[in-house]
Design an enzyme around this catalytic site. Structure first.
Site, short mmCIF file in Angstrom:
data_model
loop_
_atom_site.label_atom_id
_atom_site.label_comp_id
_atom_site.label_asym_id
_atom_site.label_seq_id
_atom_site.Cartn_x
_atom_site.Cartn_y
_atom_site.Cartn_z
N TYR A 66 2.09 37.15 -37.44
CA TYR A 66 1.81 35.68 -38.28
C TYR A 66 2.87 34.40 -38.72
CZ TYR A 66 -2.86 38.07 -39.06
OH TYR A 66 -4.25 38.09 -38.18
N ARG A 69 2.23 32.67 -35.65
CA ARG A 69 1.66 31.05 -36.34
C ARG A 69 1.81 30.01 -36.68
NH1 ARG A 69 -3.82 35.03 -36.31
NH2 ARG A 69 -4.41 33.14 -36.44
N GLN A 100 -14.48 29.01 -39.93
CA GLN A 100 -13.72 30.06 -40.10
C GLN A 100 -11.94 30.20 -39.59
OE1 GLN A 100 -16.03 32.32 -36.68
NE2 GLN A 100 -17.20 30.44 -36.10
N HIS A 118 -12.73 33.12 -43.65
CA HIS A 118 -11.88 33.83 -42.76
C HIS A 118 -10.36 33.96 -43.32
CE1 HIS A 118 -14.52 34.31 -38.72
NE2 HIS A 118 -15.12 35.30 -40.33
N CYS A 126 -0.38 40.82 -52.53
CA CYS A 126 -0.11 42.42 -51.99
C CYS A 126 -1.24 42.97 -51.52
CB CYS A 126 0.70 42.21 -53.60
SG CYS A 126 0.48 44.32 -52.93
N CYS A 147 5.95 43.07 -53.14
CA CYS A 147 5.17 42.87 -54.31
C CYS A 147 6.45 43.08 -55.50
CB CYS A 147 3.93 43.64 -54.52
SG CYS A 147 3.32 43.32 -56.13
N CYS A 150 4.03 45.99 -57.47
CA CYS A 150 4.59 47.13 -57.59
C CYS A 150 4.63 47.98 -56.47
CB CYS A 150 2.87 47.48 -57.17
SG CYS A 150 2.19 46.37 -55.45
C1 BV8 Z 1 -17.00 42.34 -41.70
C2 BV8 Z 1 -9.18 35.85 -38.96
C3 BV8 Z 1 -17.82 44.64 -42.45
C4 BV8 Z 1 -7.89 36.43 -38.76
C5 BV8 Z 1 -10.96 36.16 -37.84
C6 BV8 Z 1 -22.16 43.19 -35.65
C7 BV8 Z 1 -22.35 42.74 -34.92
C8 BV8 Z 1 -21.07 42.73 -33.88
C9 BV8 Z 1 -20.06 43.49 -34.41
C10 BV8 Z 1 -20.08 43.58 -35.50
C11 BV8 Z 1 -21.41 43.12 -36.57
N1 BV8 Z 1 -20.77 42.50 -38.24
C12 BV8 Z 1 -19.11 43.38 -38.00
C13 BV8 Z 1 -19.36 43.29 -37.07
C14 BV8 Z 1 -17.40 43.22 -37.04
C15 BV8 Z 1 -16.84 42.61 -36.80
C16 BV8 Z 1 -17.16 41.32 -35.61
O1 BV8 Z 1 -18.36 40.55 -35.86
N2 BV8 Z 1 -16.63 41.73 -34.38
C17 BV8 Z 1 -16.91 40.87 -33.43
C18 BV8 Z 1 -15.63 41.01 -32.36
C19 BV8 Z 1 -17.66 41.71 -32.52
N3 BV8 Z 1 -16.38 41.88 -37.88
C20 BV8 Z 1 -15.67 41.84 -38.86
O2 BV8 Z 1 -15.09 42.83 -38.56
C21 BV8 Z 1 -15.82 40.99 -40.18
N4 BV8 Z 1 -16.01 41.79 -41.44
O3 BV8 Z 1 -18.16 42.61 -40.51
O4 BV8 Z 1 -16.64 43.12 -42.39
C22 BV8 Z 1 -17.64 44.91 -44.44
C23 BV8 Z 1 -19.15 45.18 -44.57
C24 BV8 Z 1 -19.10 45.89 -46.03
C25 BV8 Z 1 -17.94 46.37 -46.28
C26 BV8 Z 1 -16.95 45.86 -45.89
C27 BV8 Z 1 -16.28 44.99 -44.64
C28 BV8 Z 1 -14.27 39.80 -40.02
C29 BV8 Z 1 -14.28 38.95 -39.00
C30 BV8 Z 1 -13.58 38.28 -39.78
C31 BV8 Z 1 -12.06 39.06 -38.24
N5 BV8 Z 1 -11.03 37.81 -39.04
N6 BV8 Z 1 -9.62 35.52 -37.76
C32 BV8 Z 1 -7.15 35.56 -37.62
O5 BV8 Z 1 -7.40 34.82 -37.67
O6 BV8 Z 1 -5.41 36.25 -37.58
S1 BV8 Z 1 -11.92 36.19 -36.40
C33 BV8 Z 1 -10.88 35.58 -35.51
O7 BV8 Z 1 -12.67 35.31 -34.68
C34 BV8 Z 1 -11.05 33.69 -35.66
O8 BV8 Z 1 -11.40 33.75 -37.38
C35 BV8 Z 1 -12.52 33.31 -35.42
O9 BV8 Z 1 -12.60 31.87 -36.31
C36 BV8 Z 1 -13.37 33.76 -34.90
C37 BV8 Z 1 -14.42 33.54 -33.94
O10 BV8 Z 1 -13.77 33.17 -33.38
P1 BV8 Z 1 -13.85 31.76 -33.04
O11 BV8 Z 1 -13.44 30.38 -33.85
O12 BV8 Z 1 -15.98 31.13 -32.46
O13 BV8 Z 1 -12.96 30.57 -31.72
P2 BV8 Z 1 -13.22 31.26 -29.91
O14 BV8 Z 1 -12.27 31.42 -29.69
O15 BV8 Z 1 -14.49 32.82 -29.99
O16 BV8 Z 1 -14.17 30.43 -29.43
C38 BV8 Z 1 -13.39 29.42 -29.19
C39 BV8 Z 1 -14.78 28.06 -29.23
O17 BV8 Z 1 -14.15 26.89 -28.94
C40 BV8 Z 1 -15.42 28.49 -27.34
O18 BV8 Z 1 -17.01 28.58 -27.15
C41 BV8 Z 1 -14.47 27.34 -26.84
O19 BV8 Z 1 -15.46 26.82 -25.72
C42 BV8 Z 1 -14.84 26.29 -28.18
N7 BV8 Z 1 -14.09 25.12 -27.66
C43 BV8 Z 1 -12.67 25.29 -27.01
N8 BV8 Z 1 -11.79 23.67 -27.05
C44 BV8 Z 1 -12.54 23.76 -27.87
C45 BV8 Z 1 -14.44 24.25 -28.17
N9 BV8 Z 1 -14.90 23.25 -28.79
C46 BV8 Z 1 -15.42 22.24 -29.21
N10 BV8 Z 1 -14.17 21.30 -28.58
C47 BV8 Z 1 -12.74 21.45 -27.85
N11 BV8 Z 1 -12.26 20.78 -27.65
ZN ZN Z 2 1.28 44.27 -55.79
#
Ligand code: BV8
Ligand code: ZN
Length: 249
Positions: A66, A69, A100, A118, A126, A147, A150
Site C-alpha cells: 500500500y 501504491r 470504487q 471501497h 488501527c 496504535c 492499544c
Molecule cells: C463483501 C479496495 C461481504 C482495496 C477493493 C457476490 C458474487 C460473487 C462474489 C461476491 C459476491 N458478494 C461478495 C463477493 C465477494 C467479493 C467480490 O465481489 N469478489 C469478486 C472478485 C468476485 N466482494 C467483497 O469481498 C466485498 N465485501 O462482500 O463483504 C460481507 C458481508 C457481510 C459481512 C461481512 C462481509 C468487498 C469488495 C471490495 C474489495 N476492495 N478495493 C484496494 O484497492 O486495494 S475491490 C477492487 O476491485 C477495486 O477497489 C476496484 O474498484 C474493484 C473493481 O475493479 P474496477 O474498478 O472495476 O477495475 P477493473 O480493473 O476490474 O476494471 C477496469 C475497467 O476499466 C475495465 O473494464 C476496463 O475496460 C476499463 N477501462 C480501462 N481504461 C479505461 C477504462 N474505462 C474508461 N476509460 C479508460 N481510460
Molecule cells: Zn488501536
C-alpha cells in the site's frame, strides 16, 4: 466520436444524474487498473494483499504494497475525465458520484461530494480498536506502525475483500440508483460486489443506463448507450456536445 441524440435528450430532461466509477477513470492518469491485461491483479494476488487474512499472515508485505501504491498516487494528477465529471456536478439539480476508487483523484479534480464504496488509501486506522491513525507515515520505515492507544497494527482505510462496505456510502448509492434519471457506469468491469449491483438496480428502477468503457463488461448488454472511448476523451466531448445541445434546444 458521436454523442447519441437520445443521451443528450435524456440528460436535458434529467433532474438527477448518478455515476459509478472504477479504476478505468484513473487509467489515463497513469494508475494501473486491476483486471486489464497489465492490471494489478495480474501481478499481485488480491487475497494475499487486499484481505484481512493476507494482512494477518504478512502485515509487512501488505503494508509495503500500500505504501508503494500511495507513492504512485502522490505523483499522479487527475485527467480530463475527472475534471469534466467535477463540472457535471454543477450542471444538474442532483448529481451523485459513487466511486470504487481509493485514489481520491475525483476530489483532487474538484468533485465536492464523492461516496467512496471501497474506502481510501490516504487514511489509516488501527486494525484492533479502529482508532483513526493521524501520525505522519515514514514510508522508508519497513515495519508496520502501531496504535498509540492499544498497540494494535495500523492498516490502510480501504475495504478489503470479505469486508463490509461503509454503510452510509452503500445506502447513498442504492438510493441514488433507485431515484436517478440517468446512470453512468464508468471504467469498471462490474465484477466486484456489491458495487456491481448498483448499475443493475438503476436500470431496474427505470434509469437511462450509460456505460463508458473501451471494453465489453458484464454490464454492456444492459446499457441503453455504450460509449467506447476512454473516459478522459468521452466526458470532455460529452460536456461540449451537451452545452451545444442545451443552447439549441
Ligand atoms: C463483501 C479496495 C461481504 C482495496 C477493493 C457476490 C458474487 C460473487 C462474489 C461476491 C459476491 N458478494 C461478495 C463477493 C465477494 C467479493 C467480490 O465481489 N469478489 C469478486 C472478485 C468476485 N466482494 C467483497 O469481498 C466485498 N465485501 O462482500 O463483504 C460481507 C458481508 C457481510 C459481512 C461481512 C462481509 C468487498 C469488495 C471490495 C474489495 N476492495 N478495493 C484496494 O484497492 O486495494 S475491490 C477492487 O476491485 C477495486 O477497489 C476496484 O474498484 C474493484 C473493481 O475493479 P474496477 O474498478 O472495476 O477495475 P477493473 O480493473 O476490474 O476494471 C477496469 C475497467 O476499466 C475495465 O473494464 C476496463 O475496460 C476499463 N477501462 C480501462 N481504461 C479505461 C477504462 N474505462 C474508461 N476509460 C479508460 N481510460
Ligand atoms: Zn488501536
Amino acid at each position: 466520436m458521436e454523442i447519441p441524440q437520445k443521451l443528450l435528450e435524456a440528460l436535458s430532461n434529467a433532474d438527477h444524474v448518478a455515476m459509478l466509477t472504477g479504476a478505468g477513470v484513473s487509467a489515463e492518469s497513469g494508475i494501473k487498473t486491476f483486471r486489464d491485461p497489465d492490471g494489478l491483479w495480474t501481478q499481485f494476488n488480491p487475497s494475499e494483499l487486499a484481505s484481512i487474512d493476507g494482512f494477518m499472515s504478512n502485515p509487512e508485505l501488505v503494508w509495503s504494497w500500500y505504501q508503494h501504491r500511495i507513492e504512485i498516487i502522490r505523483n499522479t494528477k487527475p485527467n480530463p475525465g475527472h475534471y469534466a465529471i467535477a463540472e457535471m456536478e454543477k450542471m444538474f439539480n442532483r448529481f451523485t458520484l459513487i466511486t470504487q476508487n481509493v485514489d481520491r483523484l475525483h476530489q483532487q479534480a474538484g468533485s465536492k461530494l464523492v461516496y467512496e464504496l471501497h474506502g481510501n488509501i490516504i487514511d489509516n486506522h488501527c486494525f484492533q480498536c479502529k482508532m483513526p491513525y493521524k501520525e505522519e507515515i515514514d514510508i522508508s520505515e519497513k515495519s508496520v506502525p502501531t496504535c498509540p492507544e492499544c498497540g494494535g497494527l495500523i492498516r490502510p482505510s480501504v475495504v478489503w475483500f470479505g469486508e463490509m462496505l461503509p454503510f452510509d456510502a452503500l445506502c447513498a448509492a442504492d438510493e441514488a440508483a433507485q431515484q436517478c434519471d440517468v446512470f453512468f457506469s464508468v471504467g469498471t468491469s462490474a465484477e466486484v460486489y456489491p458495487a456491481a449491483n448498483i448499475p443493475h438496480l438503476a436500470k431496474k428502477s427505470g434509469a437511462f443506463l450509460v456505460e463508458v468503457n473501451p471494453n465489453l463488461t458484464a454490464l454492456s448488454y444492459y446499457a441503453d448507450v455504450k460509449l467506447g472511448e476512454p473516459s478522459g476523451v468521452t466526458f470532455p466531448k460529452l460536456l461540449e456536445e451537451f452545452k451545444k445541445y442545451k443552447k439549441e434546444n
